[in-house]
Enzyme design. Structure first.
Site, PDB file in Angstrom:
ATOM      1  N   ASP A  27     -78.513  49.205 -26.995  1.00 60.50           N
ATOM      2  CA  ASP A  27     -78.100  50.424 -27.715  1.00 60.50           C
ATOM      3  C   ASP A  27     -77.791  51.564 -26.746  1.00 60.50           C
ATOM      4  O   ASP A  27     -76.869  52.353 -26.988  1.00 60.50           O
ATOM      5  CB  ASP A  27     -79.196  50.864 -28.702  1.00 60.50           C
ATOM      6  N   ARG A  64     -82.592  31.976 -21.499  1.00 62.18           N
ATOM      7  CA  ARG A  64     -81.794  32.851 -20.621  1.00 62.18           C
ATOM      8  C   ARG A  64     -80.307  32.812 -20.985  1.00 62.18           C
ATOM      9  O   ARG A  64     -79.482  33.467 -20.349  1.00 62.18           O
ATOM     10  CB  ARG A  64     -81.956  32.441 -19.157  1.00 62.18           C
ATOM     11  N   HIS A 112     -82.523  39.490 -22.079  1.00 65.79           N
ATOM     12  CA  HIS A 112     -82.689  38.513 -23.156  1.00 65.79           C
ATOM     13  C   HIS A 112     -83.515  39.040 -24.325  1.00 65.79           C
ATOM     14  O   HIS A 112     -83.722  38.321 -25.302  1.00 65.79           O
ATOM     15  CB  HIS A 112     -83.359  37.245 -22.592  1.00 65.79           C
ATOM     16  N   ASN A 136     -78.332  44.894 -13.776  1.00 65.08           N
ATOM     17  CA  ASN A 136     -79.075  43.649 -13.886  1.00 65.08           C
ATOM     18  C   ASN A 136     -80.368  43.988 -14.627  1.00 65.08           C
ATOM     19  O   ASN A 136     -81.340  44.452 -14.019  1.00 65.08           O
ATOM     20  CB  ASN A 136     -79.371  43.043 -12.509  1.00 65.08           C
ATOM     21  N   HIS A 194     -75.993  39.095 -12.890  1.00 66.70           N
ATOM     22  CA  HIS A 194     -77.182  38.286 -12.630  1.00 66.70           C
ATOM     23  C   HIS A 194     -77.017  37.560 -11.311  1.00 66.70           C
ATOM     24  O   HIS A 194     -75.904  37.122 -10.973  1.00 66.70           O
ATOM     25  CB  HIS A 194     -77.436  37.281 -13.761  1.00 66.70           C
ATOM     26  N   SER A 216     -78.711  34.721 -10.492  1.00 68.00           N
ATOM     27  CA  SER A 216     -78.668  33.279 -10.782  1.00 68.00           C
ATOM     28  C   SER A 216     -77.652  32.998 -11.887  1.00 68.00           C
ATOM     29  O   SER A 216     -77.229  33.917 -12.612  1.00 68.00           O
ATOM     30  CB  SER A 216     -80.054  32.807 -11.227  1.00 68.00           C
ATOM     31  N   TYR A 265     -83.676  33.133  -6.156  1.00 74.86           N
ATOM     32  CA  TYR A 265     -83.153  34.486  -5.926  1.00 74.86           C
ATOM     33  C   TYR A 265     -82.884  34.804  -4.454  1.00 74.86           C
ATOM     34  O   TYR A 265     -82.425  35.901  -4.138  1.00 74.86           O
ATOM     35  CB  TYR A 265     -84.126  35.524  -6.513  1.00 74.86           C
ATOM     36  N   ARG A 315     -79.940  27.555 -16.517  1.00 70.31           N
ATOM     37  CA  ARG A 315     -81.405  27.644 -16.536  1.00 70.31           C
ATOM     38  C   ARG A 315     -81.918  27.446 -17.976  1.00 70.31           C
ATOM     39  O   ARG A 315     -81.231  26.875 -18.807  1.00 70.31           O
ATOM     40  CB  ARG A 315     -81.817  28.986 -15.930  1.00 70.31           C
ATOM     41  N   PRO A 361     -86.875  44.550 -14.444  1.00 69.33           N
ATOM     42  CA  PRO A 361     -88.194  44.109 -14.021  1.00 69.33           C
ATOM     43  C   PRO A 361     -88.203  42.942 -13.030  1.00 69.33           C
ATOM     44  O   PRO A 361     -87.388  42.024 -13.136  1.00 69.33           O
ATOM     45  CB  PRO A 361     -88.874  43.688 -15.330  1.00 69.33           C
ATOM     46  N   ASN A 362     -89.118  43.047 -12.099  1.00 71.63           N
ATOM     47  CA  ASN A 362     -89.405  42.030 -11.070  1.00 71.63           C
ATOM     48  C   ASN A 362     -88.352  41.955  -9.966  1.00 71.63           C
ATOM     49  O   ASN A 362     -88.540  41.230  -8.990  1.00 71.63           O
ATOM     50  CB  ASN A 362     -89.603  40.637 -11.715  1.00 71.63           C
ATOM     51  N   ALA A 371     -85.179  40.263 -17.059  1.00 72.57           N
ATOM     52  CA  ALA A 371     -85.702  39.635 -18.286  1.00 72.57           C
ATOM     53  C   ALA A 371     -85.359  40.437 -19.543  1.00 72.57           C
ATOM     54  O   ALA A 371     -85.226  39.866 -20.634  1.00 72.57           O
ATOM     55  CB  ALA A 371     -87.208  39.451 -18.174  1.00 72.57           C
ATOM     56  N   GLU A 408     -72.372  43.815 -16.350  1.00 70.70           N
ATOM     57  CA  GLU A 408     -73.646  43.080 -16.328  1.00 70.70           C
ATOM     58  C   GLU A 408     -73.622  42.087 -15.161  1.00 70.70           C
ATOM     59  O   GLU A 408     -72.611  41.402 -14.938  1.00 70.70           O
ATOM     60  CB  GLU A 408     -73.805  42.321 -17.658  1.00 70.70           C
ATOM     61  N   ARG A 420     -89.869  36.794  -4.377  1.00 70.34           N
ATOM     62  CA  ARG A 420     -89.968  36.172  -5.697  1.00 70.34           C
ATOM     63  C   ARG A 420     -89.075  34.925  -5.768  1.00 70.34           C
ATOM     64  O   ARG A 420     -87.860  35.016  -5.551  1.00 70.34           O
ATOM     65  CB  ARG A 420     -89.467  37.204  -6.707  1.00 70.34           C
TER      66      ARG A 420
HETATM   67  C1  DQA Z   1     -81.842  37.512 -13.605  1.00 68.30           C
HETATM   68  C2  DQA Z   1     -81.915  36.354 -14.613  1.00 68.30           C
HETATM   69  C3  DQA Z   1     -82.954  36.646 -15.693  1.00 68.30           C
HETATM   70  O1  DQA Z   1     -83.008  35.574 -16.621  1.00 68.30           O
HETATM   71  C4  DQA Z   1     -84.329  36.815 -15.070  1.00 68.30           C
HETATM   72  O2  DQA Z   1     -85.281  37.164 -16.048  1.00 68.30           O
HETATM   73  C5  DQA Z   1     -84.347  37.770 -13.929  1.00 68.30           C
HETATM   74  C6  DQA Z   1     -83.217  37.792 -12.994  1.00 68.30           C
HETATM   75  C7  DQA Z   1     -80.889  37.186 -12.448  1.00 68.30           C
HETATM   76  O3  DQA Z   1     -80.483  38.128 -11.768  1.00 68.30           O
HETATM   77  O4  DQA Z   1     -80.570  36.019 -12.199  1.00 68.30           O
HETATM   78  O5  DQA Z   1     -85.330  38.450 -13.699  1.00 68.30           O
HETATM   79  O6  DQA Z   1     -81.359  38.647 -14.257  1.00 68.30           O
END
Ligand code: DQA
Length: 138
Positions: free
Chosen positions: A84, A108, A77, A71, A97, A99, A22, A104, A9-10, A74, A95, A17
């Site tokens: 699963d 997170r 977390h 990735n 990320h 950031s 980011y 942070r 998401p996002n 959110a 995995e 954003r």
């Molecule tokens: C993220 C870090 C997450 O905590 C956050 O909710 C994101 C982006 C990252 O790529 O740094 O949406 O996954």
């Protein structure tokens, strides 16, 4: 070799954003760069803001992909469902990320994904995705 990127998401708003966290580049532009850099790899990217769609996509590709770069944003977390799903498939998951989530907010610092992932790469900006792809190349 087939590598699948999954963005949660996002992440469709990358470039717009919170650019101080980011960066300024959209994922579409970055993905074009990745395809040039890793031209010998069949790279695919999927993004969704909906947890169930991410789980469905993991089921779809998780028995044929040579590597999944995830990735979960959110949902990292919060989502036992995505954790699963990763346990249920054969393809290895790295995995990622953008950031450094450990520098942070406390919420997170916990990931439901990490225990079931092959590895974790974070904090290198969009380059984290390239490092994850590289990790699948023998
Ligand atoms: C993220 C870090 C997450 O905590 C956050 O909710 C994101 C982006 C990252 O790529 O740094 O949406 O996954």
């Amino acid at each position: 070799m087939k590598i699948n990127i999954i963005n949660g998401p996002n992440l469709n708003l990358l470039g717009k954003r919170e650019p101080s966290v980011y960066g300024n580049k959209s994922f579409d532009l970055f993905f074009n760069d990745l395809k040039v850099r890793f031209s010998s790899i069949d790279l695919e990217c999927f993004q969704s803001n909906i947890e169930g769609e991410i789980i469905d996509h993991i089921h779809q590709i998780g028995f044929s992909s040579d590597g999944i770069v995830l990735n979960a944003a959110a949902y990292t977390h919060t989502s036992i469902g995505i954790a699963d799903a990763i346990k249920s498939i054969n393809s290895p998951v790295v995995e990622v990320h953008i950031s450094n989530t450990f520098s942070r907010e406390d919420f997170r610092h916990h990931s439901f994904i990490t225990p079931n992932a092959k590895g974790l790469i974070l904090g290198f900006g969009l380059e984290s995705y390239a490092l994850a792809i590289q990790s699948f190349i023998k």
